[in-house]
Design a protein around this motif. Structure first.
Motif, mmCIF file in Angstrom:
data_model
loop_
_atom_site.group_PDB
_atom_site.id
_atom_site.type_symbol
_atom_site.label_atom_id
_atom_site.label_comp_id
_atom_site.label_asym_id
_atom_site.label_seq_id
_atom_site.Cartn_x
_atom_site.Cartn_y
_atom_site.Cartn_z
ATOM 1 N N ARG A 1 0.708 -1.158 -0.044
ATOM 2 C CA ARG A 1 -0.013 -0.046 0.007
ATOM 3 C C ARG A 1 0.942 1.353 0.002
ATOM 4 N N ARG B 1 -2.385 3.971 -6.124
ATOM 5 C CA ARG B 1 -3.980 3.861 -5.847
ATOM 6 C C ARG B 1 -4.416 4.196 -7.312
ATOM 7 N N HIS C 1 -10.712 3.207 -5.052
ATOM 8 C CA HIS C 1 -11.105 3.077 -3.664
ATOM 9 C C HIS C 1 -10.262 2.049 -2.643
ATOM 10 N N ASN C 2 -10.273 0.821 -3.393
ATOM 11 C CA ASN C 2 -9.666 -0.174 -2.680
ATOM 12 C C ASN C 2 -8.680 -1.131 -3.656
ATOM 13 N N SER C 3 -8.274 -0.426 -4.740
ATOM 14 C CA SER C 3 -7.485 -1.056 -5.683
ATOM 15 C C SER C 3 -6.200 -0.370 -5.906
ATOM 16 N N ASN D 1 -10.431 -4.957 -5.816
ATOM 17 C CA ASN D 1 -11.085 -4.650 -4.458
ATOM 18 C C ASN D 1 -10.805 -5.148 -3.300
ATOM 19 N N ASP D 2 -9.332 -5.079 -3.433
ATOM 20 C CA ASP D 2 -8.610 -5.627 -1.999
ATOM 21 C C ASP D 2 -9.064 -7.026 -1.678
ATOM 22 N N ARG D 3 -9.445 -7.770 -2.575
ATOM 23 C CA ARG D 3 -9.663 -9.370 -2.277
ATOM 24 C C ARG D 3 -9.055 -10.313 -3.335
ATOM 25 N N GLU E 1 -14.877 -12.581 2.164
ATOM 26 C CA GLU E 1 -14.393 -11.055 2.081
ATOM 27 C C GLU E 1 -14.252 -10.495 3.463
#
Length: 530
Positions: A69, A108, A111-113, A224-226, A286
């Motif tokens: 991150r 980045r 939002h979550n990627s 998506n942070d997954r 998740e």
């Protein structure tokens, strides 16, 4: 146009000259890998392929880079010490080592990627090792092995033969290319013929130095942070140096000591290779930190050059040669096996991380390749080269090496937010078959140009690791210790059984002796994130 055609023909002829390959035991030494990288990675036994967020995963599961991150830069160095070795030639028990340097640029994209780019150098193989062995020889010797191979028709023992070429299997070569493996320890007499003597014992020392460096370029990211995806392109740089001395104490037929002979051999292997690695990490649930990682690595496609100098010191009363010097250099290709991995990882709050991983590679599928020719592409201005598999040596490799299983387990505990304690275990199953041996009858250039007769069947490798990490603002300091132990069965030459049933005196049998490779490594990593 005529001049271009002449140059094309010349280039084709030059490329056709280098039609050589390599031998199984030397191939295995090049293809094997060590546990090395950042101190955090090593301290956890390499069990970070699903946990990610460590730059060393760029070479094992590229998707691990996708968990960064922040941008970061790391450099690692330390020393490696052999527990049971004695300094010999250029080999030292303890050596400083620069092990890793790299960076990750993280950006980045949602939002979550994130989309991450990374580069990392690490020493994937450290050749520094000193091997010493000694044992008795009962009615056996290396020069007797050479003589018996000649008596069986492998080559012509007539030292003064006027023929310029000899035949071995389907291959013809000049006497300047005569087999090191067979000829080096022979003692020619005044009448131009070779003879042999039994030996009462031998002493062997070898110092290996050098490394394989790997330069990895990576692109990775997450959805998506997954789901995390990664792709790495790697370039390998081989720098191997080996020097050995093998001494036999010879006796006459009546048992009288007649002195000794020493075979000194210096081997160099240099070259480059490339590979591609891909990986994925995903969280099945998740809301859970539990992750599963899957990775695959192509073979490393090597272009290598091997060269050696060999010298026979005759300090005995038999034979007329005081020394025999030979030097050859040749090019060949080596393709390592595919590698597959699966890993698990999870975290508990901000104070505990646990990882486990498994890798498999079938080293019996190492592909030794003979350079068969090439040419020049005038349109693109590039030289191209062709090769084919050395079927005879590959068959021997398939029977000598086998599939290797690597198990990695590690954990990290944070008693404080800026302090981490690590522990790991790494196990590598044996690469060599229990009954593997250097087959001097394989009809291959890898056999003909071997310059030493010894081989070692190494057993499993066990590594115990631990480490500590401390963060100060944007700076990180990590220290790791690794203890690695591996045992093997060393043979100075292949035992030979005479084909004639009524000639048991021609049997040439030596016993293997146990050798060990015990290493201590201390590793320090300095890091900065931004």
């Amino acid at each position: 146009m005529i001049m271009k055609r002449i140059i094309f023909i010349f280039m084709s002829v030059v490329s056709a000259v280098s039609v050589f390959a390599q031998e199984t035991f030397e191939n295995a030494n090049i293809a094997a890998e060590d546990l090395n990288g950042t101190a955090r990675y090593v301290g956890m036994g390499g069990a970070m392929d699903a946990l990610g967020a460590d730059i060393s995963t760029i070479a094992t599961n590229p998707a691990g880079i996708g968990l960064f991150r922040h941008s970061t830069v790391n450099a690692s160095f330390g020393f490696v010490s052999q527990a049971d070795g004695n300094d010999f030639a250029n080999g030292k028990r303890t050596n400083m080592s620069f092990d890793q340097i790299g960076f990750v640029y993280s950006r980045r994209t949602g939002h979550n990627s994130f989309l991450n780019l990374a580069f990392n150098y690490h020493k994937s193989r450290n050749f520094d090792y000193i091997l010493s062995a000694a044992d008795a020889l009962n009615e056996a010797s290396q020069n007797k092995l050479s003589y018996m191979k000649g008596a069986e028709g492998v080559f012509d023992l007539n030292y003064n033969n006027n023929n310029k070429y000899e035949s071995v299997g389907n291959t013809y070569r000049t006497y300047s290319q005569v087999d090191y493996l067979y000829f080096n320890s022979l003692l020619p007499e005044d009448d131009g013929y070779f003879y042999y003597n039994d030996a009462t014992g031998y002493l062997f020392n070898r110092a290996n130095t050098g490394y394989v460096g790997e330069y990895d370029f990576n692109i990775s990211g997450n959805i998506n942070d997954r789901v995390y995806l990664g792709l790495t392109f790697g370039i390998s740089d081989v720098n191997y140096r080996g020097y050995s001395e093998y001494t036999e104490t010879l006796v006459a037929s009546d048992g009288t000591n007649v002195g000794n002979v020493t075979l000194a051999d210096e081997r160099r292997i240099d070259g480059t290779g490339f590979n591609v690695k891909a990986g994925i990490i995903f969280r099945p649930v998740e809301t859970s930190p539990f992750r599963i990682g899957v990775s695959v690595a192509t073979p490393t496609w090597y272009d290598l050059t091997s060269s050696n100098n060999t010298l026979l010191y005759n300090n005995s009363t038999v034979g007329v040669n005081n020394s025999y010097i030979s030097s050859e250099s040749y090019d060949f290709k080596l393709y390592t096996p595919w590698k597959f991995g699966v890993s698990l990882g999870t975290t508990v709050g901000n104070y505990l991380a646990i990882g486990a991983g498994y890798e498999y590679a079938d080293y019996g599928n190492i592909d030794s390749r003979v350079n068969t020719g090439g040419g020049y592409d005038w349109y693109y201005g590039e030289y191209w080269e062709t090769s084919s598999s050395d079927r005879a040596m590959n068959s021997h490799t398939e029977n000598t090496l086998k599939g290797v299983n690597t198990l990695k387990i590690g954990m990290e505990i944070k008693p404080q937010s800026n302090l981490a304690l690590r522990l790991g275990y790494n196990y590598v199953s044996p690469m060599y078959s229990e009954n593997g041996y250097k087959d001097v009858t394989v009809d291959s250039y890898g056999t003909y140009y071997s310059s030493s007769t010894d081989y070692t069947n190494w057993k499993a490798t066990n590594r115990i690791t631990c480490g500590v990490g401390y963060n100060v603002g944007k700076f990180s300091f990590d220290l790791a210790y690794q203890y690695s132990v591996q045992s093997g069965d060393f043979s100075p030459f292949t035992s030979y059984y005479a084909s004639a049933q009524d000639s048991p005196e021609y049997n040439n049998i030596c016993n293997s002796v146990k050798v060990d490779n015990k290493r201590h490594q201390m590793l320090l990593t300095l890091g900065y994130h931004f």
